[in-house]
Enzyme design. Structure first.
Site, mmCIF file in Angstrom:
data_model
loop_
_atom_site.group_PDB
_atom_site.id
_atom_site.type_symbol
_atom_site.label_atom_id
_atom_site.label_comp_id
_atom_site.label_asym_id
_atom_site.label_seq_id
_atom_site.Cartn_x
_atom_site.Cartn_y
_atom_site.Cartn_z
ATOM 1 N N ASN A 186 24.867 13.960 11.682
ATOM 2 C CA ASN A 186 24.682 12.656 11.566
ATOM 3 C C ASN A 186 24.535 11.836 12.794
ATOM 4 O O ASN A 186 23.842 10.832 12.962
ATOM 5 C CB ASN A 186 25.999 11.842 10.756
ATOM 6 C CG ASN A 186 26.237 12.236 9.354
ATOM 7 O OD1 ASN A 186 25.365 13.224 8.897
ATOM 8 N ND2 ASN A 186 26.998 11.598 8.557
ATOM 9 N N GLU A 187 24.959 12.502 13.985
ATOM 10 C CA GLU A 187 24.391 11.979 15.401
ATOM 11 C C GLU A 187 22.936 12.162 15.522
ATOM 12 O O GLU A 187 22.353 11.483 16.086
ATOM 13 C CB GLU A 187 25.172 12.919 16.279
ATOM 14 C CG GLU A 187 26.915 12.547 16.585
ATOM 15 C CD GLU A 187 27.634 12.999 15.171
ATOM 16 O OE1 GLU A 187 27.057 13.985 14.630
ATOM 17 O OE2 GLU A 187 28.315 12.347 15.046
ATOM 18 N N GLU A 210 14.275 18.425 3.284
ATOM 19 C CA GLU A 210 15.783 18.698 3.040
ATOM 20 C C GLU A 210 16.251 17.218 2.894
ATOM 21 O O GLU A 210 17.577 17.470 2.413
ATOM 22 C CB GLU A 210 16.058 19.463 4.344
ATOM 23 C CG GLU A 210 17.465 20.060 4.207
ATOM 24 C CD GLU A 210 18.033 20.947 5.504
ATOM 25 O OE1 GLU A 210 19.032 21.328 5.475
ATOM 26 O OE2 GLU A 210 17.318 20.937 6.428
ATOM 27 N N GLY A 236 16.934 31.130 7.617
ATOM 28 C CA GLY A 236 17.295 31.735 8.978
ATOM 29 C C GLY A 236 16.843 30.720 9.953
ATOM 30 O O GLY A 236 15.867 31.056 10.408
ATOM 31 N N TYR A 237 17.613 29.563 10.228
ATOM 32 C CA TYR A 237 17.196 28.732 11.164
ATOM 33 C C TYR A 237 18.209 28.748 12.112
ATOM 34 O O TYR A 237 18.034 29.039 13.315
ATOM 35 C CB TYR A 237 17.041 27.243 10.457
ATOM 36 C CG TYR A 237 15.594 26.878 9.948
ATOM 37 C CD1 TYR A 237 15.113 27.745 9.549
ATOM 38 C CD2 TYR A 237 15.663 25.767 9.968
ATOM 39 C CE1 TYR A 237 13.794 27.546 8.708
ATOM 40 C CE2 TYR A 237 14.482 24.840 9.424
ATOM 41 C CZ TYR A 237 13.444 26.095 9.012
ATOM 42 O OH TYR A 237 12.371 25.416 8.410
ATOM 43 N N SER A 238 19.391 28.254 11.783
ATOM 44 C CA SER A 238 20.483 28.137 12.945
ATOM 45 C C SER A 238 20.800 29.334 13.561
ATOM 46 O O SER A 238 20.855 30.544 12.957
ATOM 47 C CB SER A 238 21.752 27.406 12.311
ATOM 48 O OG SER A 238 21.623 26.095 12.016
#
Lengths: 377, 399
Positions: free
Chosen positions: B385-386, B244, B127-129
């Site tokens: 990736n940014e 991760e 539960g992060y984003s």
């Protein structure tokens, strides 16, 4: 598994770095380029004293050990310094081919002066119609009694104007690009019928166009068996390809470093341009390109030094040259773009590094050529 | 310099190969090759096989049930797993929350949670984003307000993978609104059966509800479920994000996919009497992907060699993430190209767990576009990736 450098490799690297720091700054390099012979004979003698000219020769031939990994360590540093001395021509190509083909007697006569810095060589192999295929040889060698007559035109002959001997690839039999029938001849550059027209390359090396018009040599000028030089030629070619890739690696990392440093000091809109994310991401991509290129060049050098099959070695070399060709365009063009107008001028070294890597991309086959060769194996 | 394994490592490699050949169920392998999803029971079954062998948690310290392997052995293990297509254990429990509990949890929390993670008895999710906190994760808003022996949690989380299977969720929650955004975040473990939690599946472009939105409405969480100190959660989460990023290059999986693309190309007509294996453009793409994979593999080996001599994993993992995901995505494009018209049928149901019918073909072409769609996530998740490029420009280039 061990990717760290051996003590010898470290010493080799440090000795090149030290020389460059002390004696080979950008201005010195440029003044050497503008001389007639296009290299410093004084430095060449120093290279010999430092043992650099022995690196790609086996211990049996009196060399340092003939390790491709050792060679890449050194070429990497040469690339950073934009070195113009004829290492590739005399040592890797000329010396390499003699070591691979010549009998013990000729080796004994020729290799010691190469390693001591007293003999300059040039490989006259490339032809306009052959593009990047070293086996495409139109130059002919016809036996005429106890003489052999050479006729043909060679291009991109590095160090031709300084060499005492040319190593000329010529066809004794077979179709233009067949493997059989190619021989290598040791031809004194002052032979009658040899016409060498020197030029400076886009990256500051001394190169030349060579015409051979009814050049007559003795049978002893032929290195190795008649018509059987292809394998040796290819092997030396592979090693030189990896050496060029390693040289490009050093030049690319130098461009990345200079670009990052410049972006920290160049101020526009009241801040250093390195704070702009649009540029940061592009420099991050340059870094990624350099890292991937380094990985695959190391891999190729390791494969050459390994016991794997010729096909595996050739594939590894093509993978590396293809990948670095891509990195050369990506990193080189971005370095110019991020520097802006100043990189368009001859006064800044970045533009010269760009010219060097552009030449290295071409030499021994560009990215497209090697991708195709990789796919065909 | 050499890229050779030692005799011990080679013996270990042989042992791993042998184990996988005997113990990785061929039924699972077939499903994975056909892009069909394993059921929860099948995933748990495979993880329990690994657990019984003692190999389920190579990254755990030995005292908690880890393997005690060297970095090279771990590399060999994950490479061999990837080469046969065996799934790595679901990461949320094993590689994401467990290291945080080990590092910052109390003894009681360790005893309560770690053994069940190791044995795959409990399924964890993340539960992060949040809908408004993606790459800028620290801006998250889900709140936890202390009320006696409980926190009361309100808000919502999103991109929650396989929450429908999960027993527990680890969350980043806001416990202080008055300080810098990173300093008011806490790390909370929440039982998914708690009253006030609802799940809303999100169907992705490939037609599969792989992720969920999770809503918290006055959810009461005992204070003993807080990890470490209140408001230190961001620090803990950053440690987790490093975990991760390991194994992210995906070289073995890439090799497997490349091999399958080559076989497929040789079986795909080009419309002019030949096959796509002879198509110059396609050949070139295959060669370029293979070369990139070699460069990536040796970049990973160089990182590994640095680890074996005790260097900490650095920003190299950002390179591996960027290049690995972009390469995987380029192979997805090739998959679609080979499938041609065959990629047009939208039949996600035939790849769902438990589908028993006949797959609509030819071959597995109907899965090509779905794979392509699904894998667009690769360059977005795990720190886009940014964000990885930001990390490189800051940590490596000093910009």
């Amino acid at each position: 598994m061990d990717f760290s450098q051996t003590e010898e490799q470290q010493m080799l690297q440090e000795s090149v770095q030290q020389f460059v720091r002390k004696s080979y700054d950008f201005d010195t390099r440029n003044s050497i380029v503008s001389t007639e012979q296009g290299y410093s004979a004084e430095f060449w003698k120093l290279f010999a004293e430092l043992g650099w000219l022995t690196v790609p020769f086996s211990e049996a031939d009196g060399g340092f050990g003939d390790s491709a990994v050792d060679l890449t360590v050194m070429m990497d540093e040469f690339g950073k310094a934009l070195l113009v001395e004829p290492y590739l021509a005399t040592v890797i190509l000329g010396g390499g081919l003699i070591a691979a083909l010549a009998d013990e007697k000729s080796k004994g006569e020729l290799l010691p002066p190469v390693m001591s810095g007293d003999l300059q060589l040039a490989l006259a192999a490339t032809e306009h119609s052959g593009r990047y295929n070293p086996l495409s040889v139109e130059t002919t060698a016809q036996v005429d009694g106890d003489k052999i007559i050479l006729n043909g035109v060679k291009t991109a002959v590095l160090n031709g104007i300084n060499a005492s001997y040319l190593l000329v690839t010529a066809r004794e039999s077979g179709e233009v690009s067949s493997k059989d029938g190619i021989s290598v001849f040791l031809v004194p550059t002052d032979s009658s019928g040899v016409n060498i027209q020197g030029f400076t390359t886009i990256d500051g090396r001394s190169s030349s166009e060579v015409q051979l018009e009814a050049v007559s040599v003795g049978a002893s000028a032929r290195l190795g068996q008649p018509g059987k030089a292809a394998e040796a030629l290819l092997m030396v070619n592979e090693k030189a390809t990896v050496a060029c890739a390693a040289e490009a690696l050093g030049a690319l990392e130098s461009m990345l470093h200079k670009t990052v440093e410049y972006s920290k000091t160049r101020k526009q809109f009241g801040t250093s341009i390195g704070t702009f994310q649009a540029l940061q991401h592009r420099m991050a991509d340059m870094f990624i390109q350099c890292q991937l290129a380094r990985s695959i060049v190391i891999r190729a050098a390791m494969k050459i030094d390994s016991n794997e099959s010729t096909v595996e070695k050739t594939k590894a070399v093509s993978a590396a040259k293809s990948r670095i060709g891509y990195a050369i365009k990506a990193v080189g063009q971005e370095a110019i773009q991020i520097h802006g107008g100043i990189a368009m001028t001859e006064e800044l070294d970045v533009g010269h590094l760009f010219r060097r890597v552009t030449a290295l991309d071409i030499m021994f086959g560009d990215a497209d050529f090697h991708t195709e060769r990789y796919a065909s194996l | 310099m050499n890229a050779d394994f030692t005799a011990d490592d080679l013996a270990f490699q042989a042992e791993v190969k042998d184990f996988l050949e005997k113990e990785f169920p061929s039924a699972y392998r077939k499903k994975i090759d056909a892009r069909q999803r394993l059921t929860k029971e099948e995933i748990v079954d495979w993880q329990k096989i690994l657990f019984r062998k003692g190999w389920v948690a190579p990254n755990w310290p030995k005292e908690y049930g880890g393997t005690g392997w060297s970095p090279t052995q771990k590399y060999i293990f994950s490479t061999e797993m990837g080469l046969v297509g065996a799934p790595e254990p679901v990461p949320f429990g094993m590689t994401m929350v467990a290291p945080v509990i080990m590092a910052y949890g109390t003894e009681e929390q360790k005893e309560r949670f770690l053994p069940d993670i190791l044995e795959s008895n409990v399924w964890w999710c993340q539960g992060y984003s949040e809908p408004n906190s993606g790459s800028d994760l620290a801006s998250l808003k889900t709140s936890a307000v202390r009320d006696g022996d409980h926190y009361v949690v309100n808000g919502s989380k999103t991109w929650n993978t396989y929450g429908q299977h999960a027993d527990w969720i680890f969350c980043l929650v806001r416990t202080d609104n008055t300080v810098k955004k990173q300093e008011g975040i806490s790390f909370l473990l929440i039982d998914m059966k708690s009253p006030g939690i609802t799940l809303k599946p999100i169907v992705l472009l490939d037609g599969h509800p792989e992720v969920n939105e999770v809503f918290f409405d006055e959810v009461r969480v005992p204070v003993e479920n807080l990890i470490g100190e209140e408001n230190k959660g961001w620090t803990y989460a950053k440690v987790l994000l490093t975990h991760e990023r390991t194994n992210i290059a995906g070289v073995p999986r890439g090799k497997r996919r490349l091999g399958s693309l080559k076989r497929q190309a040789a079986e795909t007509d080009d419309g002019f009497g030949g096959t796509m294996a002879d198509n110059p453009n396609f050949k070139r793409k295959l060669a370029e992907a293979e070369i990139e994979l070699l460069a990536l593999e040796y970049s990973e080996l160089r990182t590994l060699a640095a680890l074996t001599v005790g260097k900490a994993p650095g920003p190299e993992s950002s390179i591996l993430k960027i290049v690995g995901t972009e390469l995987a995505q380029s192979m997805d494009e090739m998959l679609v190209e080979l499938a041609g018209y065959g990629c047009l049928p939208f039949l996600p149901e035939q790849y769902e767990e438990g589908f028993e019918g006949e797959i609509f073909g030819p071959g597995n072409s109907a899965s090509a576009a779905l794979t392509y769609f699904n894998n667009r996530k690769l360059s977005i998740f795990g720190g886009s990736n940014e964000i990885q490029r930001n990390i490189i420009s800051k940590a490596v280039l000093g910009l």
